[in-house]
Design an enzyme around this catalytic site. Structure first.
Site, PDB file in Angstrom:
ATOM      1  CG  ASP A   1     -29.582  -4.778 -69.515  1.00 28.36           C
ATOM      2  OD1 ASP A   1     -29.094  -4.423 -70.603  1.00 28.36           O
ATOM      3  OD2 ASP A   1     -29.611  -5.964 -69.140  1.00 28.36           O
TER       4      ASP A   1
ATOM      5  CE  LYS B   1     -25.425 -11.293 -62.811  1.00 25.67           C
ATOM      6  NZ  LYS B   1     -26.432 -10.309 -62.366  1.00 25.67           N
TER       7      LYS B   1
ATOM      8  CG  LEU C   1     -31.661  -4.352 -63.848  1.00 28.32           C
ATOM      9  CD1 LEU C   1     -31.860  -3.401 -65.024  1.00 28.32           C
ATOM     10  CD2 LEU C   1     -32.045  -5.770 -64.261  1.00 28.32           C
ATOM     11  CB  ALA C   2     -26.867  -3.345 -58.857  1.00 28.28           C
TER      12      ALA C   2
ATOM     13  CE1 TYR D   1     -21.965 -10.895 -64.053  1.00 29.75           C
ATOM     14  CE2 TYR D   1     -21.938 -12.735 -65.596  1.00 29.75           C
ATOM     15  CZ  TYR D   1     -22.550 -11.604 -65.097  1.00 29.75           C
ATOM     16  OH  TYR D   1     -23.750 -11.190 -65.615  1.00 29.75           O
TER      17      TYR D   1
ATOM     18  CD  GLN E   1     -17.139  -6.860 -62.243  1.00 30.85           C
ATOM     19  OE1 GLN E   1     -17.313  -6.222 -63.316  1.00 30.85           O
ATOM     20  NE2 GLN E   1     -16.706  -8.089 -62.248  1.00 30.85           N
ATOM     21  CB  SER E   2     -22.111  -6.700 -65.475  1.00 27.92           C
ATOM     22  OG  SER E   2     -21.583  -5.679 -66.297  1.00 27.92           O
TER      23      SER E   2
ATOM     24  CB  SER F   1     -25.680 -14.094 -66.674  1.00 27.97           C
ATOM     25  OG  SER F   1     -24.724 -14.276 -67.680  1.00 27.97           O
TER      26      SER F   1
ATOM     27  CD  GLU G   1     -20.262 -15.794 -69.482  1.00 27.99           C
ATOM     28  OE1 GLU G   1     -19.241 -16.174 -68.909  1.00 27.99           O
ATOM     29  OE2 GLU G   1     -20.421 -15.910 -70.709  1.00 27.99           O
TER      30      GLU G   1
END
Ligand code: NAP
Ligand code: F7E
Length: 337
Positions: free
Chosen positions: A14, A159, A86-87, A155, A89-90, A131, A133
């Site tokens: 992104d 978020k 945007l950083a 994750y 651990q995705s 996200s 998620e």
């Protein structure tokens, strides 16, 4: 006067599309890049080169989101009008094996950015990369801005923390900070460990004779997949709104992983069942079974709508990976147009 944007995660999928988009809009773009032992700027190298003797359109600054001093220092040096955080651990699967590093970057990293913004004496508009998620064991379908969060991975928990902190800093300090709740978005620049790209790269390598099988995990999970360049436009649009707010960005369609696999193989005239093997070890301890987003709020506020559908997305990613392995996609009738 041109505006200045700072992007964390600029080396990612992104970040690279957003940097291109903002440069085209006339922004001066800065990016936070962490030190790695191997080259990590492949997706943005074309933006770091001089053009016709002019300075490159993007400038990078070494920094790690887990280091609040670095984040603060870079924000003070760049003095951005807009920050896109945007950083992260995705990778959801990796977050089960690395919950602490995931929390450090994805949750606390967002807090470091918020604190750096709070410490400035000029106005900044902030985008926080949320996200789908976060919806986890979904409480309703489709999922919208009012659907409760029910995270199913380290994750997603990280978020959710970043989301609530962003809302809190907006309320407590009047910061123009918006959460984008983006559903899965893919592209030829997608990391190779994510299922869409793993499949399109695998198909291309099978066509080129470099491999004979592709090993995957859960094929029944369903996702709402869109095209990444369209999603970064929404990030920018959110920051142009007079009042900061939270927005879902999604296509409104859901497809099973198996459908993605079957479509990718069929585009090159192959039946996936002859090539795909499944491995229980690629399954996650807890899975998000099905996601489908409702982006009507974003459409009403700033006219955002997806333009690339499921089939078109699989097509463009298979074609790009075929080209990467030296195969001309136009030899396949379905990819010729
Ligand atoms: P990505 O390709 O994995 O990029 C992640 C970026 O974060 C990379 O630039 C990475 O740098 C950087 N990063 C990781 N750890 C860092 C650290 N400690 N310090 C500084 N930078 C660090 O992710 P993406 O797909 O572009 O997604 C962008 C953001 O949107 C992420 O926050 C992701 O969680 C979120 N998101 C993505 C999707 C999606 O479907 N793509 C959907 C919803 C939300 P390196 O290049 O050095 O690894
Ligand atoms: O998995 C299944 C897997 O890793 C999608 C990130 O950008 O989008 C992404 O997270 C589905 C899951 O993406 C394999 O179990 C099967 O059900 O491509 P993925 P994700 O977990 O949806 C959200 C919105 C983000 O925010 C994240 O940052 O595919 N699956 N077999 C597999 N997944 C992977 N990675 N590898 C497989 O072999």
């Amino acid at each position: 006067m041109s505006r200045t944007a700072l992007i964390t995660g600029i080396t990612g999928q992104d970040g690279s599309y957003l940097a291109e988009f903002l440069v085209a809009k006339g922004y001066r773009v800065h990016g936070v890049v962490r030190r790695t032992s191997v080259h990590s700027t492949g997706r943005i190298d074309h933006l770091l080169r001089e053009r016709d003797g002019a300075i490159p359109p993007v400038e990078t600054h070494i920094g790690d989101l887990t280091d609040p001093f670095a984040v603060h220092r870079i924000v003070q040096r760049v003095r951005p009008d807009e920050i896109y955080n945007l950083a992260a651990q995705s990778h959801v699967g990796v977050s089960f094996e690395a919950p602490l590093p995931t929390a450090s970057v994805t949750a606390l990293g967002a807090l470091h950015v918020l604190e750096a913004v709070r410490a400035t004496d000029w106005p900044i508009r902030l985008y926080q990369a949320g996200s789908s998620e976060m919806f986890g064991t979904v409480r309703e379908t489709p999922q919208s801005e009012t659907t409760p969060f029910a995270p199913r991975s380290p994750y997603a928990v990280a978020k959710v923390f970043a989301h609530h902190m962003t809302v809190h800093y907006r309320d407590a300090y009047g910061i123009h900070a918006s959460n984008g709740i983006l559903f899965n978005h893919e592209s030829p620049r997608r990391g190779e460990q994510f299922v869409t790209r793993k499949v399109t790269k695998g198909v291309a390598e099978i066509v080129a004779g470099r491999r004979s099988t592709l090993t995957l995990g859960n094929l029944t999970a369903r996702r709402d997949w869109g095209y990444a360049p369209e999603y970064v436009e929404a990030m920018w649009q959110m920051l142009q709104q007079p009042v900061a707010d939270d927005f879902v960005i999604a296509t409104g369609e859901t497809h099973a992983v198996e459908e993605w696999v079957a479509t990718a193989f069929s585009l090159v005239g192959l039946d996936w069942r002859g090539f795909v093997v499944t491995d229980e070890r690629l399954r996650r301890p807890t899975e998000v079974d099905s996601l489908r987003g409702d982006a009507r709020k974003a459409e009403a506020a700033f006219g955002w709508r997806p333009r690339t559908g499921f089939h078109g997305l699989v097509k463009l990613m298979v074609a790009a990976d075929l080209r990467r392995v030296g195969v001309d996609p136009s030899q396949f009738p379905e990819l010729a147009s």
